[in-house]
Design a protein around this motif. Structure first.
Motif, short mmCIF file in Angstrom:
data_model
loop_
_atom_site.label_atom_id
_atom_site.label_comp_id
_atom_site.label_asym_id
_atom_site.label_seq_id
_atom_site.Cartn_x
_atom_site.Cartn_y
_atom_site.Cartn_z
N ASN A 1 0.83 -1.22 0.00
CA ASN A 1 0.00 0.00 0.00
C ASN A 1 0.86 1.26 0.00
O ASN A 1 0.54 2.23 -0.69
N LYS A 2 1.93 1.25 0.76
CA LYS A 2 2.83 2.41 0.78
C LYS A 2 3.55 2.58 -0.54
O LYS A 2 3.82 3.70 -0.97
N LEU A 3 3.86 1.48 -1.20
CA LEU A 3 4.50 1.56 -2.51
C LEU A 3 3.55 2.17 -3.54
O LEU A 3 3.96 2.99 -4.36
N PHE B 1 3.13 6.10 -2.76
CA PHE B 1 4.43 6.54 -2.27
C PHE B 1 4.46 8.04 -1.97
O PHE B 1 4.98 8.45 -0.92
N SER B 2 3.91 8.85 -2.84
CA SER B 2 3.97 10.31 -2.62
C SER B 2 3.17 10.71 -1.38
O SER B 2 3.56 11.61 -0.65
N THR B 3 2.06 10.02 -1.12
CA THR B 3 1.27 10.30 0.07
C THR B 3 2.06 9.94 1.32
O THR B 3 2.06 10.68 2.31
N VAL C 1 9.93 1.95 2.47
CA VAL C 1 9.10 1.15 1.58
C VAL C 1 9.88 -0.05 1.05
O VAL C 1 9.34 -1.16 0.96
N ALA C 2 11.15 0.15 0.73
CA ALA C 2 11.97 -0.96 0.28
C ALA C 2 12.09 -2.02 1.36
O ALA C 2 11.97 -3.22 1.09
N ALA C 3 12.31 -1.60 2.60
CA ALA C 3 12.43 -2.56 3.70
C ALA C 3 11.11 -3.26 3.96
O ALA C 3 11.07 -4.48 4.19
N GLU C 4 10.00 -2.52 3.88
CA GLU C 4 8.70 -3.11 4.21
C GLU C 4 8.12 -3.94 3.07
O GLU C 4 7.26 -4.78 3.30
N PHE C 5 8.56 -3.72 1.84
CA PHE C 5 8.04 -4.50 0.73
C PHE C 5 9.01 -5.61 0.30
O PHE C 5 8.60 -6.75 0.12
N LEU C 6 10.29 -5.28 0.14
CA LEU C 6 11.26 -6.28 -0.30
C LEU C 6 11.69 -7.22 0.82
O LEU C 6 12.00 -8.39 0.57
N GLY C 7 11.70 -6.71 2.05
CA GLY C 7 12.06 -7.55 3.20
C GLY C 7 11.17 -8.77 3.36
O GLY C 7 11.66 -9.90 3.48
N PRO C 8 9.83 -8.59 3.36
CA PRO C 8 8.97 -9.77 3.46
C PRO C 8 9.08 -10.73 2.29
O PRO C 8 8.93 -11.94 2.46
N LEU C 9 9.37 -10.21 1.09
CA LEU C 9 9.56 -11.10 -0.05
C LEU C 9 10.80 -11.97 0.16
O LEU C 9 10.78 -13.18 -0.09
#
Length: 133
Positions: A26-28, A31-33, A54-62
């Motif tokens: 959702n943050k990805l 992103f601007s918000t 966003v990178a940590a929260e999206f790529l980390g779980p992957l």
């Protein structure tokens, strides 16, 4: 490790990733918000900080789901959780620890850090990309 331990580690990774991945997606997408909300909180360089988070929260779980780089993934997600705790509570975090009835969310995030520390020490198990190499 035996099959039941590998299965438990896989499902543990799956459940921890389920905590982070929807929010990161959702943050990805907005992103601007997200970056402007950080700017409203007075964060310096909000776009850079938003990109890192966003990178940590999206790529980390992957990486957690696949079982890649278990120690680095755990450290990145622990750092993200710590940063989000600081941004949420700031200086009042110590006060929240002293008043447990008002700090359920704080203790939930500390429990997530505890689970990630278990992942850091135990590794991803047999059902991961790391063990297939």
């Amino acid at each position: 490790m035996n099959r039941s331990e590998d299965c438990a580690l896989f499902f543990g990774r799956l459940l921890v990733a389920a905590l982070f991945l929807p929010s990161g997606f959702n943050k990805l997408m907005a992103f601007s918000t997200f970056a402007s909300s950080l700017a409203a909180k007075g964060m310096p360089y909000p776009t850079v900080i938003a990109g890192i988070m966003v990178a940590a929260e999206f790529l980390g779980p992957l990486a957690l789901l696949i079982g890649l780089w278990p120690r680095w993934t755990a450290l990145a997600l622990i750092g993200f959780t710590g940063a989000s705790l600081w941004m949420s509570y700031g200086q009042t975090g110590l006060n929240m620890l002293l008043r447990p009835q008002q700090s359920v969310e704080l203790y939930e995030r500390l429990a997530i850090v505890g689970g990630l520390l278990f992942y850091f020490t135990s590794g991803p198990g047999g059902w991961s990309r790391t063990s297939l190499r």
